[in-house]
Design an enzyme around this catalytic site. Sequence first.
Site, PDB file in Angstrom:
ATOM      1  N   GLY A  40       0.790  -1.229   0.000  1.00 35.49           N
ATOM      2  CA  GLY A  40       0.000   0.000   0.000  1.00 35.49           C
ATOM      3  C   GLY A  40       0.821   1.276   0.000  1.00 35.49           C
ATOM      4  O   GLY A  40       0.290   2.356  -0.235  1.00 35.49           O
ATOM      5  N   CYS A 249     -27.334  -9.193 -16.382  1.00 28.90           N
ATOM      6  CA  CYS A 249     -26.840  -8.879 -17.726  1.00 28.90           C
ATOM      7  C   CYS A 249     -27.887  -9.272 -18.757  1.00 28.90           C
ATOM      8  O   CYS A 249     -28.430 -10.376 -18.716  1.00 28.90           O
ATOM      9  CB  CYS A 249     -25.539  -9.629 -17.985  1.00 28.90           C
ATOM     10  N   CYS A 252     -26.285 -12.347 -21.004  1.00 32.11           N
ATOM     11  CA  CYS A 252     -25.840 -13.637 -20.459  1.00 32.11           C
ATOM     12  C   CYS A 252     -26.531 -13.954 -19.145  1.00 32.11           C
ATOM     13  O   CYS A 252     -26.329 -15.029 -18.578  1.00 32.11           O
ATOM     14  CB  CYS A 252     -24.316 -13.684 -20.301  1.00 32.11           C
ATOM     15  N   CYS A 274     -22.717  -7.144 -19.230  1.00 32.27           N
ATOM     16  CA  CYS A 274     -21.466  -7.316 -18.482  1.00 32.27           C
ATOM     17  C   CYS A 274     -20.397  -6.351 -18.986  1.00 32.27           C
ATOM     18  O   CYS A 274     -20.170  -6.225 -20.187  1.00 32.27           O
ATOM     19  CB  CYS A 274     -20.912  -8.725 -18.678  1.00 32.27           C
ATOM     20  N   CYS A 280     -18.620 -12.540 -19.923  1.00 31.44           N
ATOM     21  CA  CYS A 280     -19.917 -12.613 -20.593  1.00 31.44           C
ATOM     22  C   CYS A 280     -19.881 -13.655 -21.719  1.00 31.44           C
ATOM     23  O   CYS A 280     -20.784 -14.478 -21.850  1.00 31.44           O
ATOM     24  CB  CYS A 280     -20.256 -11.231 -21.151  1.00 31.44           C
TER      25      CYS A 280
END
Lengths: 307, 210, 371
Positions: A40, A249, A252, A274, A280
């Site tokens: 970080g 979606c 899909c 997606c 997808c």
Amino acid sequence: MTNLIEAQDISGEHYNFAYLDEQTKRMIRRAILKGIAIPGYQVPFAAREMPMPYGWGTGGVQVTAAVIGKDDCLKMIDQGSDDTTNAVALRNFFVETTGVGTTTKTKDASIIQTRHRIPEETLTKDQVLVYQVPIPEPLRFLEPRETETRKMHALEEYGLMHVKLYEDIAKFGHIATAYAYPVMVQGRYVMDPSPTPKFDNPKMDQMEALQLFGAGREKRIYAIPPHTNVVSLDFEDHPFEVTKFEQPCAICGAENVYLDEVILDNDGNRMFVCSDSDFCEDRRAAGHVGLLGTNPLDADKTTEEAE
Amino acid sequence: MSTQATASIFARAPAPGFSDPVHNAQSVFRAAMNAMAQPGTIQQLSDLALTPPAPLSVSATALVLTLCDYDTPLWLDADLAANDVVKNYIRFHTAAPFVESPAEASFALVANTKRLPAIASFAAGTSEYPDRSTTIILMVEDLKTGQGVTLQGPGIKTEKQFSVSPTPPVFWQQMQDNSRLFPLGVDVIFASDHQLAGIPRSSQISGLEA
Amino acid sequence: MYVAVKGGEKAIRNAHKLMARDRRGDTNVPSLSLKQISEQLYLSVSRVMAEGSLYDVELAALGIKQSRGDLIEAAFLMRAYRTTLPRFGYSKPIDTAKMLIRRRISATYKDLPGGQLLGPTFDYTQRLLDFKLAADGEAPAPETQEFEKEEVMPRVTDLLNDEGLIEQDAPIAPDAPVGDLTREPLTFPAERDLRLQNLARGDEGFLLALGYSTQRGFGRTHPFAGEIRLGEVEVDFFMEELGFEVPLGTMTVTECQMINQFKGSASAPPQFTRGYGLVPGQGERKVMAMALVDRSLRAEELGEEIDSPTQDQEFVLSHSDNVQATGFVEHLKLPHYVDFQSELELIRKVRKEWQEKRNAAEQELVAEAAQ
């Protein structure tokens, strides 16, 4: 001069493997090791000018160039998709300068370079996820001075960030940050996850893959090793909430994935599909179908290609 | 020039470095990166046709060639610092400046663990720049025997058992003190013959009593 | 958008072909040669070399041709090429006192040793469009005469040192390390060596505007153009292996020394201080602006109050690089629809809550009115 002009062709003998010279790679590699050792923390590195503009992924490209080897398989995405223009351009850069194999399949990739998304598929310990970062400093928009923000990180002075988030709550009733939502890494450094939507934040926590972040213009590299605690900042009475989409979606049927809103016609009809195009496609290949059945825009495309 | 003279120049010339500098360095870096990202795991180096002068090991040499150059002050343990063949080899291949004070070193190369000074004598970075610290490359005999410790922290799912031999008696106590400095501190890469393992400052070390 | 990006590869190729065609323009017009650019557009070449941070006239000309005359794009091409060049080491500092002078003027003295040499300049020309140039007329050749090359043309600021009225250069040990922001990222506060390097690579327009702002009172420094000189200097390189210096060649540079009023501080007597500018090639506007900005950035060192943007080194140095700036500004062209989507969701949610609150408030009012 003749040689110089020929050198416009970035493949072949004129440029080193992965474009960067070995000294530059060493410098970047050292920064990556430091980043991993201090999860970080933003390690300053002497980013080079690359043959694509600053702000267009030079940090991610330099990290990938320092990591990639001839046996790697690279996936390059922007907005979750392999087909967006800049993803295409950056993928071609690596194909030309390294000759490595590329893939659109998340699971086949050993290195995934991304802008703004984390793939939906769970990543594994043998993968490296490289993020392109525009502004690595999570405190930058609260305090524009590097000298000040560096002190804040040194002293773990993150009060300003909490004040900002709390002001949101006072004003809107909840935290009004939808992307680049700050996280706390291993309880020590507040970190910018890059402008990924906050939907993706939980994926960073305890991820099995190594996550590397490159900010070229701002000259910073940082990292999250596998299995590291990554917590989105929040308050007890206002816990972090993931964006939820109201429908699956359209093509899909996937739920709990990040969706792009696509406007279909001039009447403002729209569908949600997606953002992760590989995810997808995989689902559709496996027989999943959304409410719209097939992509209604595919029809246009076929006619276009026929022309 | 006589054959004899030529032969003597070749005899004095440093042994070769990487046979394939670009790809060798890349594969060694990946091993080092994985070693740091997954503390305590053993990373196997691919075959490297390196023939460094004694007492340098292939893996430690590979790390030095991969990571050091004129921008990285390098500290050598007393035995190495007294060994001109070793110094010439490293200087020729990396151009890294040698430093006498461990606190000035970006990298420290230790061939004989008995010669390892107090870990606290190396650079631990500053609170604003914790990256301005020393990475110690410690040559060891193996990464399976010796005193075992337990590692926890970033890169480790639950905990990881780790053994290395030889280490000086105070080593693990000092490593424990080092990780308490986090985010300051040094990072250590252990290099056995063809293997690497890493313990960054972020690893918590326990199980010393055993 | 989902579909629009399919086939992106083909679209990109076609866009590049279109750009190449537009760059070439009408093929009945002869293509520009690099020599034409470097000989006739030398001031553009200079700017590209300075901001591209690479002294190579021919490459700069190529950059200008390739970028269709977009000098920032050309500087960017130079920078990207520069990245791939191996670094052999650092040359010895150039000595501008030993410059083969082509132009040298001082605004602070009527005359001075070595004289005022006007040289090639737009100054004092009438800025009238010259239609003879449009008709490809050749300019009359300048008169020439033999001259004895002066070994050394002392800088004006050195001439004035006698009285101690002008601050001296801070003594620097010959082996003192010089910063290089292409090797180490800039950290703040940055010392003057790094600040000057940053400004020399910085955008001319940005420095011009900043320098101008100091003249208008945003951090006024009371400048005089002590000296501006243009000419060729020798570049020497110390060969470690050989143990001596070898000349690498000559380069054209422009140098400016500004002389600024200074009221004095607790540690320094009242005296004139200096701002410094130097760029490769011919770039008079740039060195003057650079010298103004350099002087302003010394505010802290000279104990001056810092209240203007040009005195703020983090502000100036972080935003001077036009290759960085253009990249980041232009990156807004890249797709951002994922983030935009999350903003859309957020604003819908916030609006919905706002509407609900308002409705509730209205109902309350109605209810109150009914009572």
